[in-house]
Design an enzyme around this catalytic site. Structure first.
Site, mmCIF file in Angstrom:
data_model
loop_
_atom_site.group_PDB
_atom_site.id
_atom_site.type_symbol
_atom_site.label_atom_id
_atom_site.label_comp_id
_atom_site.label_asym_id
_atom_site.label_seq_id
_atom_site.Cartn_x
_atom_site.Cartn_y
_atom_site.Cartn_z
ATOM 1 N N GLY A 17 41.199 52.818 -8.079
ATOM 2 C CA GLY A 17 40.495 52.812 -6.797
ATOM 3 C C GLY A 17 39.459 53.913 -6.757
ATOM 4 N N GLY A 18 38.840 54.039 -5.604
ATOM 5 C CA GLY A 18 37.837 55.079 -5.434
ATOM 6 C C GLY A 18 37.095 54.908 -4.139
ATOM 7 N N GLY A 19 36.452 55.968 -3.702
ATOM 8 C CA GLY A 19 35.681 55.957 -2.477
ATOM 9 C C GLY A 19 34.405 56.742 -2.651
ATOM 10 C CG MET A 21 33.911 62.778 -0.464
ATOM 11 S SD MET A 21 32.558 61.848 0.270
ATOM 12 C CE MET A 21 33.425 60.745 1.333
ATOM 13 C CB ALA A 22 37.678 61.399 -4.957
ATOM 14 C CB VAL A 24 42.146 56.919 -7.099
ATOM 15 C CG1 VAL A 24 43.661 57.089 -7.262
ATOM 16 C CG2 VAL A 24 41.677 57.626 -5.832
ATOM 17 C CG ASP A 133 38.370 58.193 6.613
ATOM 18 O OD1 ASP A 133 37.934 57.347 7.408
ATOM 19 O OD2 ASP A 133 38.127 58.173 5.406
#
Length: 683
Positions: A17-19, A21-22, A24, A133
């Protein structure tokens, strides 16, 4: 990152995963032999010292949270420019995926999930940590049903460091609280508002506010009402809608005072006595009962009020002053009056009971036979003669009676009192089989199992790239253990296609850092043992050989790659500086270009093209390998002008071989000459 051993302990396995900012990754902790999740800060933030400092501080604060509904944080660290957080790995799906696949959810399931989120928020708020969030993407649900809230701490770090950046939007605008949208300080009640939106989305399958841009959505949070949940999904109990209405009040003062208060409401909202409670009211009408009432002041002339008089008449001293016969007379008058009144009332009540009993006694009615009728027709028949259908209607599987038709009734072919209840048992259709667990089986075997269960519809095959063997079933719908209708329901199987194949990228002339970045795009592996340093006439520090060697050769994700990096010129390399004198066309300016063929490659430009207006001497460096003769060629105004051979034997030996030339650095052997990018020099 794939295959990298982070800090010598965490073996990166694959990205999960990921968003914004970072990113995963799933990793294995080789020290404790367990799976963990590794959150890695994106590269665009690693040089923002303030952000990194806040990121680490907030991650450490989040690590102080210990709660069964909060993803545990095990470690925080840094390796070179990589800042990471080691977290608990949750084997399951996030709430956004569940809403996308199954919404609207049943009220009981949605309330159960919201209660666990609320419990996590209550624990965090008591530790002075605000999530900021809350959204379905940050809610993980394990295969055991346990809800885990993640991204504690990182939200606060982002808010502190990037909220002022042009165009930045922190968090998802669809879950913003009004105060968050206004840019003012957010607190516990902002998390409660966001949780209200998540509960709304679980029960309706849609978001309360949508717009063409983030700004328009934020303005709707501030200004517009949302469509009430029961208008979208009438099956939502009123008590559950009331929780959403209160959590999503635009005025924070009208929301729950704390997550603990909201949790208490969630824990009781599905009790039978609360399901149909009145709709929650807010605003002036709801507040009238809570307004302070003003009690009129006591005026001085009220000292001789009727109350004061009564007290005086009832005083002990006055009773003592009354004559004895008067006291005796009063002693029996009042009991006598009350006794007569009581007897009269009892008589009236007895008469009324016997009279009304005869008037109101229900008449007898014949119970109609409704077996075989649909539930709607049966209800109409029974209510038509004054009878009631008992609640709840019983359900029973039957292969003989059609679905939604009455199998039996509790009273039949008899007379009963009007208003009596009749219990109905209704068919749910044939007893349906239970779906077997197909994950991990080969596709053909899974199809055979489904046919054995009586499946008559086609199986939908959804193929995806995966590290599992081709043909392995990765997921199934309906899930294992669920009942399904083999004659109607569609079965979807997600099946592995194996690892993805693609053309091998060209790594020649890349630096090691560039190679690692390129291989990460394709999930290719480069262990340290596959990196070799050898002398070469290629630029020092750049790749001059690779395996797989052929560009566009087909490879699969996870393939190990070998590279050879130049450590500088070989020991027998020679280098000679040759002065080249050129003149322009008489009376004019000329454009000069010098091309060299040597050990560094064929026909590479080392000077120009540049204009000269007078005779010019240019030092040209030539690198030679044994048995090779270099050649310097001069072009004037794009026409061949002259050539100078440079034999290997005439060049001096390089005692300490320098780095190979790089046109973009000061290590260029022709430093001080123009590489062709300046067209105005020499004028």
């Amino acid at each position: 990152m794939i295959g990298h051993l982070l800090s010598g302990r965490y073996e990166i396995m694959n990205r999960v995963g990921g968003g914004g900012m970072a990113l995963v990754y799933k990793a294995r902790d080789i020290l404790l032999n367990r799976f963990v999740a590794v959150k890695v800060l994106r590269q665009q933030f690693v040089h923002d010292d303030e952000f990194v400092r806040r990121f680490r501080r907030e991650a450490q604060a989040a690590a102080s949270l210990s709660h069964p509904n909060i993803v545990s944080i095990y470690d925080v660290g840094q390796e070179d420019d990589t800042h990471y957080i080691i977290m608990e790995y949750v084997d399951g799906a996030n709430l956004n995926e569940i809403i996308r696949d199954r919404a609207p959810l049943q009220a009981a399931e949605a309330v159960r999930i919201a209660s666990q989120i609320c419990d996590a928020l209550d624990h965090a708020h008591h530790s002075q940590i605000i999530h900021r969030d809350i959204k379905p993407h940050n809610i993980l649900i394990g295969k055991n049903g346990r809800v885990k809230v993640t991204d504690f701490g990182i939200a606060r770090a982002v808010t502190a460091s990037t909220i002022t950046q042009t165009g930045s939007v922190v968090g998802s605008v669809h879950y913003f609280s009004p105060e968050h949208a206004k840019g003012v300080a957010t607190g516990e009640k902002s998390d409660i508002y966001s949780l209200g939106i998540v509960l709304y989305q679980m029960l309706t399958g849609r978001l309360p506010f949508l717009g063409e841009s983030p700004i328009s959505v934020a303005l709707k949070h501030l200004q517009e009402p949302f469509e009430e949940p029961r208008l979208v999904n009438p099956h939502i109990p009123q008590s559950v809608e009331n929780i959403i209405l209160r959590a999503m009040r635009k005025n924070p003062q009208e929301r729950y005072r704390s997550a603990q208060e909201m949790l208490a409401d969630l824990e009781t909202c599905l009790q039978p006595q609360r399901l149909n409670e009145p709709r929650a009211q807010f605003g002036e009408d709801a507040d009238e009962g809570e307004q302070t009432r003003v009690i009129p002041a006591i005026r001085p002339n009220m000292g001789t009020s009727a109350g004061d008089t009564i007290i005086k008449k009832g005083s002990e001293s006055e009773r003592r002053d009354e004559p004895e016969p008067e006291r005796r007379r009063r002693r029996w008058v009042m009991p006598t009056v009350f006794g007569l009144l009581a007897a009269l009332l009892i008589g009236i009540l007895l008469w009324a009971v016997f009279y009304l009993k005869g008037q109101l006694s229900p008449s007898d009615v014949q119970v109609p036979t409704v077996v075989g009728d649909t539930l709607e027709d049966a209800r109409t028949k029974l209510e038509g003669v004054g009878l009631k259908v008992a609640d709840p209607v019983l359900k029973e599987a039957s292969s003989e009676v059609e679905e939604n038709h009455v199998i039996r009734q509790s009273k039949q072919d008899m007379a009963v009192k009007e208003g009596s209840s009749v219990t109905l048992t209704v068919s749910t259709g044939p007893e349906l089989p239970t779906m077997e667990a197909l994950k991990g089986k080969m596709y053909n075997d899974a199809v055979d199992i489904l046919k054995g269960l009586g499946l008559t519809t086609d199986v939908v095959k959804n193929e995806v790239f995966d590290e599992s063997d081709p043909g392995t079933v990765l997921d199934q719908k309906p899930a294992a253990g669920e009942t399904f209708d083999p004659a109607k329901d569609t079965v979807t199987l997600t099946v592995s296609k194996g690892l993805e194949s693609f053309p091998m990228p060209n790594l020649i002339s890349m630096t090691l850092a560039e190679v690692k970045a390129e291989l990460a795009k394709y999930n290719l592996k480069l262990p340290d043992r596959n990196i070799f340093q050898e002398p070469s006439y290629t630029t020092k520090g750049k790749v001059f050989k690779q395996f797989p060697a052929e560009q566009n050769e087909t490879v699969q994700a996870g393939t190990e790659v070998q590279i050879w990096i130049s450590s500088g010129f070989p020991a027998d390399a020679k280098q000679k500086s040759v002065p080249v004198t050129v003149s322009p066309v008489e009376g004019k300016s000329s454009t000069i270009k010098i091309v060299v063929t040597d050990a560094l490659g064929d026909s590479h430009v080392v000077w120009g093209p540049k204009k000269i207006s007078a005779t010019t001497t240019i030092p040209v460096k030539v690198v030679l390998s044994p048995g090779q003769q270099g050649l310097i060629m001069v072009f004037r105004d794009d026409q061949y002008f002259d050539s100078i051979p440079v034999p290997y034997e005439d060049a001096p030996v390089i005692v300490d071989p320098p780095s190979s030339p790089d046109p973009t650095t000061t290590d260029d052997p022709n430093a001080g000459t123009d590489n062709g990018t300046n067209q105005d020099g020499g004028q």
